[in-house]
Design a protein around this motif. Structure first.
Motif, PDB file in Angstrom:
ATOM      1  N   THR A  16     -50.043  71.580  59.225  1.00 25.80           N
ATOM      2  CA  THR A  16     -50.695  72.692  58.521  1.00 25.80           C
ATOM      3  C   THR A  16     -50.889  72.362  57.049  1.00 25.80           C
ATOM      4  O   THR A  16     -51.957  72.629  56.468  1.00 25.80           O
ATOM      5  N   ALA A  19     -53.709  69.763  56.654  1.00 29.85           N
ATOM      6  CA  ALA A  19     -55.023  70.381  56.823  1.00 29.85           C
ATOM      7  C   ALA A  19     -55.410  71.184  55.578  1.00 29.85           C
ATOM      8  O   ALA A  19     -56.552  71.118  55.104  1.00 29.85           O
ATOM      9  N   SER A  27     -56.424  76.700  59.933  1.00 31.54           N
ATOM     10  CA  SER A  27     -56.154  75.738  61.005  1.00 31.54           C
ATOM     11  C   SER A  27     -55.402  76.446  62.112  1.00 31.54           C
ATOM     12  O   SER A  27     -54.504  77.253  61.862  1.00 31.54           O
ATOM     13  N   ILE A  40     -59.877  73.283  63.406  1.00 33.12           N
ATOM     14  CA  ILE A  40     -59.998  73.479  61.965  1.00 33.12           C
ATOM     15  C   ILE A  40     -61.079  74.515  61.675  1.00 33.12           C
ATOM     16  O   ILE A  40     -62.169  74.467  62.255  1.00 33.12           O
TER      17      ILE A  40
END
Length: 230
Positions: A16, A19, A27, A40
């Motif tokens: 997480t 991302a 995400s 995503i």
């Protein structure tokens, strides 16, 4: 990280954060010990990555954590991050065989003394635990069936313990076996199972518990078979 023994919560948190630091607004992530599903920014398509092998190498987990911190601090780019992850297996060396054998010996002997208070069998427990780990390591490397390797390693420990007592090198078969099997005990899966359950991962937690239970059963069956026939 899953392949090398990390708990699910750490994997979810790391992915997480990566991302988010890569610019993703949102995400969606679903992680189990057998695979990862991730999307995503609410995209309809999601990427699936199966996890086909699992071992224990906490050094690789630490390297991934360090790389994620460097990426968050913008010390490396996303492409550099991906390249380092791709070469992680080749660049992160595992401990040499002599170090693993020494560690197995230092786990077996001291814990035998702690649990059984039998100083006489300290050195033979170190030797038996070391040979048991060697058998487990070699079989696990070439056959790659973990439970069979644990069974064979435990059986080897039982055989050596019985013969050590018969030859007068040890006093108690039980004490030597208790010390010798300590390097094979699935402590990491048990710990991760409890942590996953407490974190609310009610799929991966019990799955890890079953994996640890099968490992413990393989060790127990190996010892029981030896004691039954010798």
């Amino acid at each position: 990280m899953i392949e090398n023994g990390s708990e699910i919560e750490r994997v979810e948190d790391t992915m997480t954060r990566i991302a988010h630091n890569a610019g993703a607004e949102t995400s969606q992530l679903f992680v189990m010990i057998t695979g990862i599903l991730m999307a995503i920014n609410g995209e309809v398509g999601a990427q699936i990555q199966p996890v086909k092998r699992r071992t224990f190498d906490l050094e690789k987990i630490a390297v991934v954590n360090q790389l994620s911190r460097e990426f968050a601090a913008h010390d490396i780019t996303l492409r550099q991050f991906a390249d380092k992850l791709d070469h992680l297996d080749s660049e992160t060396k595992y401990f040499p065989m002599w170090a693993q054998l020494l560690a197995a010996a230092m786990v077996s002997g001291p814990l035998e003394v702690v649990f059984r208070h039998n100083l006489h069998d300290f050195w033979i427990s170190c030797f038996v635990g070391m040979i048991g780990w060697l058998v487990f390591y070699l079989l696990n490397k070439f056959i790659q069936i973990r439970f069979l390797s644990e069974f064979a390693g435990a059986a080897t420990i039982g055989i050596l313990a019985v013969f050590a007592v018969h030859l007068g090198l040890g006093l108690s078969v039980d004490d030597i076996i208790i010390g010798g099997v300590m390097p094979l005990v699935p402590g990491v899966p048990i710990t991760n199972s409890v942590r996953d359950v407490l974190a609310g991962n009610l799929v991966s937690g019990p799955a890890r518990a079953v994996e640890a239970l099968v490992s413990a059963a393989a060790i127990g069956f190996g010892i029981a078979m030896v004691l039954q026939f010798l």
